[in-house]
Design a protein around this motif. Structure first.
Motif, PDB file in Angstrom:
ATOM      1  N   UNK A  17      13.008  14.870 -14.132  1.00  0.00           N
ATOM      2  CA  UNK A  17      13.649  14.289 -12.954  1.00  0.00           C
ATOM      3  C   UNK A  17      12.885  13.054 -12.472  1.00  0.00           C
ATOM      4  N   UNK A  18      11.563  13.176 -12.351  1.00  0.00           N
ATOM      5  CA  UNK A  18      10.795  12.055 -11.796  1.00  0.00           C
ATOM      6  C   UNK A  18      10.683  10.903 -12.785  1.00  0.00           C
ATOM      7  N   UNK A  19      10.760  11.205 -14.075  1.00  0.00           N
ATOM      8  CA  UNK A  19      10.773  10.138 -15.066  1.00  0.00           C
ATOM      9  C   UNK A  19      12.053   9.316 -14.898  1.00  0.00           C
ATOM     10  N   UNK A  20      13.189   9.999 -14.796  1.00  0.00           N
ATOM     11  CA  UNK A  20      14.462   9.315 -14.562  1.00  0.00           C
ATOM     12  C   UNK A  20      14.413   8.532 -13.249  1.00  0.00           C
ATOM     13  N   UNK A  21      13.860   9.155 -12.210  1.00  0.00           N
ATOM     14  CA  UNK A  21      13.804   8.513 -10.900  1.00  0.00           C
ATOM     15  C   UNK A  21      13.019   7.208 -10.956  1.00  0.00           C
ATOM     16  N   UNK A  80       1.532   0.990 -11.900  1.00  0.00           N
ATOM     17  CA  UNK A  80       1.169   2.406 -11.766  1.00  0.00           C
ATOM     18  C   UNK A  80       1.175   3.099 -13.130  1.00  0.00           C
ATOM     19  N   UNK A  81       2.180   2.798 -13.939  1.00  0.00           N
ATOM     20  CA  UNK A  81       2.246   3.421 -15.265  1.00  0.00           C
ATOM     21  C   UNK A  81       1.139   2.894 -16.164  1.00  0.00           C
ATOM     22  N   UNK A  82       1.008   1.562 -16.165  1.00  0.00           N
ATOM     23  CA  UNK A  82       0.061   0.942 -17.093  1.00  0.00           C
ATOM     24  C   UNK A  82      -1.374   1.336 -16.799  1.00  0.00           C
ATOM     25  N   UNK A  83      -1.728   1.363 -15.514  1.00  0.00           N
ATOM     26  CA  UNK A  83      -3.129   1.649 -15.194  1.00  0.00           C
ATOM     27  C   UNK A  83      -3.522   3.076 -15.575  1.00  0.00           C
ATOM     28  N   UNK A  97       0.824  -1.215   0.000  1.00  0.00           N
ATOM     29  CA  UNK A  97       0.000   0.000   0.000  1.00  0.00           C
ATOM     30  C   UNK A  97       0.853   1.258   0.000  1.00  0.00           C
ATOM     31  N   UNK A  98       1.840   1.286   0.871  1.00  0.00           N
ATOM     32  CA  UNK A  98       2.703   2.463   0.983  1.00  0.00           C
ATOM     33  C   UNK A  98       3.455   2.712  -0.313  1.00  0.00           C
ATOM     34  N   UNK A  99       3.950   1.618  -0.914  1.00  0.00           N
ATOM     35  CA  UNK A  99       4.719   1.768  -2.140  1.00  0.00           C
ATOM     36  C   UNK A  99       3.818   2.261  -3.272  1.00  0.00           C
ATOM     37  N   UNK A 100       2.598   1.774  -3.304  1.00  0.00           N
ATOM     38  CA  UNK A 100       1.656   2.206  -4.338  1.00  0.00           C
ATOM     39  C   UNK A 100       1.433   3.717  -4.252  1.00  0.00           C
ATOM     40  N   UNK A 101       1.220   4.209  -3.021  1.00  0.00           N
ATOM     41  CA  UNK A 101       0.989   5.637  -2.834  1.00  0.00           C
ATOM     42  C   UNK A 101       2.242   6.444  -3.179  1.00  0.00           C
ATOM     43  N   UNK A 102       3.389   5.905  -2.803  1.00  0.00           N
ATOM     44  CA  UNK A 102       4.665   6.565  -3.099  1.00  0.00           C
ATOM     45  C   UNK A 102       4.870   6.667  -4.622  1.00  0.00           C
ATOM     46  N   UNK A 103       4.668   5.558  -5.328  1.00  0.00           N
ATOM     47  CA  UNK A 103       4.858   5.560  -6.786  1.00  0.00           C
ATOM     48  C   UNK A 103       3.830   6.454  -7.469  1.00  0.00           C
ATOM     49  N   UNK A 104       2.624   6.495  -6.933  1.00  0.00           N
ATOM     50  CA  UNK A 104       1.603   7.407  -7.472  1.00  0.00           C
ATOM     51  C   UNK A 104       2.030   8.858  -7.314  1.00  0.00           C
ATOM     52  N   UNK A 105       2.627   9.168  -6.157  1.00  0.00           N
ATOM     53  CA  UNK A 105       3.091  10.538  -5.918  1.00  0.00           C
ATOM     54  C   UNK A 105       4.136  10.923  -6.958  1.00  0.00           C
ATOM     55  N   UNK A 106       4.974   9.968  -7.346  1.00  0.00           N
ATOM     56  CA  UNK A 106       5.966  10.243  -8.396  1.00  0.00           C
ATOM     57  C   UNK A 106       5.266  10.410  -9.741  1.00  0.00           C
ATOM     58  N   UNK A 107       4.357   9.481 -10.049  1.00  0.00           N
ATOM     59  CA  UNK A 107       3.686   9.517 -11.356  1.00  0.00           C
ATOM     60  C   UNK A 107       2.865  10.802 -11.533  1.00  0.00           C
ATOM     61  N   UNK A 108       2.408  11.400 -10.430  1.00  0.00           N
ATOM     62  CA  UNK A 108       1.660  12.659 -10.511  1.00  0.00           C
ATOM     63  C   UNK A 108       2.508  13.809 -11.043  1.00  0.00           C
ATOM     64  N   UNK A 134       1.837  13.565 -21.144  1.00  0.00           N
ATOM     65  CA  UNK A 134       3.001  13.367 -22.010  1.00  0.00           C
ATOM     66  C   UNK A 134       4.135  12.629 -21.279  1.00  0.00           C
ATOM     67  N   UNK A 135       4.474  13.099 -20.088  1.00  0.00           N
ATOM     68  CA  UNK A 135       5.587  12.513 -19.336  1.00  0.00           C
ATOM     69  C   UNK A 135       5.352  11.048 -18.993  1.00  0.00           C
ATOM     70  N   UNK A 136       4.098  10.712 -18.797  1.00  0.00           N
ATOM     71  CA  UNK A 136       3.739   9.335 -18.470  1.00  0.00           C
ATOM     72  C   UNK A 136       4.026   8.422 -19.663  1.00  0.00           C
TER      73      UNK A 136
END
Lengths: 150, 543
Positions: free
Chosen positions: B460-464, B484-487, B438-449, B497-499
């Motif tokens: 930066x976040x794309x590279x990260x 996270x990316x696929x959904x 759960x925590x990782x999902x929220x963390x990765x979502x925060x990056x994908x945002x 675009x960045x996604x």
């Protein structure tokens, strides 16, 4: 996730449930028109639901004079009415502010002074919904609606 | 008695005074008489243009009845009039003989529109022509009274509540006060503020029975145009963003559930439409406030968030993500930071945590900061609500922006090699490795945002994200990054675009060995999905 609503959320849901049976209608946020479109009616899919590009001067220029009169008298206070008046003016119709009718010269006026002109006119009688001719009519300029519509 | 002065104070006192019933004897009758008179005068052909003739006669009558003697009497007059208009609407709406909604409306509007014109005229003519304070105060007072009457009506009537009379009063009054007249144009910003405040008081959380009319008001073309296009940008934008946030907040708990009830579906659909209009007409507004919006939108509302994240400044041309050999790091925009109109620094709470965080970023010590990170972000043990999502979002963006600054200060630009081996990446890697699902999902979502149009954050976040994928010590992390990316890509357009850039890089670049992972082949339909995405990336079709 499971349904774990707070009591406040459940209450909101109950109220929403009823509120969505009393939805606002498009006319609720429009100025009152005494005539014209009323309640929405379910039409078949093949029936056009919107006209393309009708919000231009070119479109109104193409309409018949009678259509323009209809728009002018029945869609008061709308953009369409404004366009209709503009289009009528380009067709040499002039609005008489006391009779509230549109006049057009039938021939060159017999007399023209600074205050009026006199001659034979065609006018649109909105009560009988027809064009009529009037000989020897005096159009006083103080009743001429001559604001520049731009 | 009124708490504070000024427009807000006037609105507050209006709301409270809507609950006072100790009227002096005879006032009810006087008000009823005057209101009736006014409605007749308003509809009379002799009323004059904009009812000016009728109004001067009416003010004389109000004087004769002594209504204009004190502010208190005027206030009471407005309260009683509002109640009378509302009661009349209820009687019409309940009338069994009236079947047609147009007839019902014509009857209600007959009185409501007259009342609205009266309010507008009184506002316009109160005080001297140049005295804007009196006009603004009166407007706020009246809006406060209508608000107070509405809230009380909803409380008393419950499910019997009708939004119609209030909706009509608010929208017609707004249109009246938006007329092109010098007196009104002089107070235009204050009028907008007053209406925004009113709508904020009546947000769906406070007045659920008014929610549909509220959304109509908030998305009305004249209102939207005035607040976003005509008002001095920042003020109108901030107020409008606040209204949208209140709508998202209201919807969030309901949207988090998979089974949507019909009333919520309707409100959701309306919200999407508003967002579409905003994306088309005011993309910069969505760009500027994306952070605050994403903070309150439920994590599972993929499309709603995509609408916001897809916004980009109108003067920008985005290169087609499917262009072969697109060099993202060479785009000129990639070095520029986007504007974020949210103070995310302040959202990192408590202050002691912020202090430890800053100290770790600076010194890369103590290591205990990392091991305690998970506890600092956790708020409960209930599945689905374990984490403080706003804190995770703030932490991710803060650390990211600090990292960009750090790299730039060293004379570099962020890329796959410069972002590594730093206190910032320590924090991100730790969150990826040490969190539960759960925590990782929220963390990765925060990056994908942050994966949006070409800018330094997106890059930066794309590279990260790609780095976290490459360096992951378990397949679970890689699977979750892919998820996270696929959904966010399998939903209908628009896609940020960045996604797209990030996902294409992941499946195209051999270094990531994407196709060797087991989760890619976990189910035939998933495998097919990846292949179809890959096909569209490798052989772009003209769109």
């Amino acid at each position: 996730p499971q349904n774990s609503f707070t009591s406040e959320q459940k209450q909101s849901m109950n109220i929403l449930e009823v509120a969505c049976k009393r939805l606002p209608l498009p006319i609720d946020s429009q100025r009152c028109r005494h005539l014209g479109p009323g309640a929405p009616y379910q039409t078949p899919d093949y029936y056009p639901s919107s006209a393309p590009k009708c919000n231009t001067m070119e479109f109104f220029q193409r309409l018949s004079t009678e259509t323009l009169f209809f728009i002018f008298y029945f869609l008061q206070g709308t953009k369409a009415q404004y366009f209709a008046a503009k289009a009528l003016k380009t067709k040499s119709w002039r609005f008489h502010t006391m009779f509230m009718m549109w006049f057009q010269r039938h021939e060159e006026p017999k007399t023209i002074t600074d205050d009026f002109e006199q001659g034979t006119y065609v006018y649109f009688d909105f009560e009988k919904w027809t064009q009529r001719k009037k000989e020897g009519f005096t159009f006083e300029y103080k009743y001429l609606e001559d604001k520049d519509l731009n | 008695r009124a708490p504070g002065s000024g427009p807000i104070g006037m609105m507050y006192s209006g709301i409270t005074q809507a609950r006072e019933f100790d009227d002096p004897p005879g006032l009810y009758e006087k008000t009823e008489f005057l209101l009736r008179e006014w409605v007749t005068m308003y509809h009379s052909p002799k009323a004059g243009k904009d009812s000016t003739n009728a109004f001067s006669l009416f003010v004389h009558q109000m004087n004769l009845q002594g209504i204009l003697k004190t502010d208190e009497l005027i206030t009471r007059f407005f309260r009683l009039s509002t109640e009378m208009c509302v009661d009349l609407s209820y009687r019409v709406l309940m009338d069994q003989n009236l079947k047609s909604p147009t007839v019902i409306r014509a009857k209600c509007f007959h009185t409501l529109d007259a009342y609205v014109r009266l309010i507008a005229l009184l506002v316009k003519h109160s005080g001297d022509n140049n005295n804007t304070v009196t006009k603004v105060n009166l407007l706020n007072k009246v809006l406060g009274i209508v608000t107070g009457v509405l809230l009380q009506d909803q409380e008393l009537r419950g499910v019997e509540f009708q939004q119609l009379p209030y909706h009509r009063i608010f929208i017609m009054l707004f249109l009246e006060l938006s007329a092109p007249e010098a007196v009104l144009e002089a107070i235009n910003p204050q009028i907008l503020t007053a209406f925004c405040n009113t709508l904020y008081y009546l947000r769906p959380q406070k007045a659920p029975g008014f929610a549909y009319a509220w959304l109509e008001l908030v998305s009305h073309r004249v209102f939207l145009g005035r607040v976003l296009a005509l008002s001095p940008a920042q003020k109108g934008w901030t107020m409008y963003a606040q209204l949208l946030v209140s709508l998202f907040k209201f919807l969030a708990p309901f949207l988090r559930n998979v089974e949507l009830a019909a009333p919520i579906q309707l409100l959701y659909k309306g919200t999407l439409r508003v967002l579409l209009v905003l994306l088309h007409d005011f993309p910069e507004f969505l760009c500027d406030y994306h952070y605050g919006f994403c903070d309150v939108i439920a994590p599972n509302c993929i499309q709603m968030r995509n609408l916001i994240l897809s916004a980009f400044p109108r003067n920008m041309r985005l290169p087609d993500p499917f262009t072969p050999n697109l060099k993202v790091d060479l785009l000129p925009e990639i070095t520029q930071a986007p504007r974020i109109l949210a103070n995310f620094n302040n959202l990192i709470q408590p202050p002691s945590f912020k202090k430890d965080l800053d100290s770790y970023i600076k010194t890369r010590a103590p290591v205990t900061f990392l091991s305690e990170l998970r506890t600092s972000l956790q708020v409960s043990n209930e599945p689905g609500m374990r984490y403080n999502i706003p804190l995770i979002n703030a932490l991710v963006l803060y650390v990211g922006t600090q990292a960009i600054q750090y790299i730039q200060n060293k004379g570099n630009t962020p890329n796959m090699s410069t972002i590594t081996h730093s206190s910032h990446m320590d924090i991100f890697q730790n969150l990826a490795v040490d969190s539960d699902t759960e925590g990782r999902y929220l963390f990765l979502n925060a990056i994908a945002n942050q994966l949006r149009y070409p800018n330094s954050h997106t890059h930066y976040f794309s590279c990260t994200l790609l780095y976290l994928f490459a360096e992951a010590n378990t397949e679970a992390i890689q699977e979750q990054i892919t998820r996270v990316l696929l959904e966010r890509l399998i939903v209908n357009r628009p896609h940020p675009w960045g996604l797209l850039i990030t996902f294409i890089e992941l499946i195209k670049n051999q270094n990531f060995k994407f196709w060797n992972h087991e989760f890619v082949r976990c189910a035939p339909e998933i495998e097919k999905l990846f292949e179809s995405v890959a096909r569209s990336c490798m052989h772009p079709k003209p769109s």
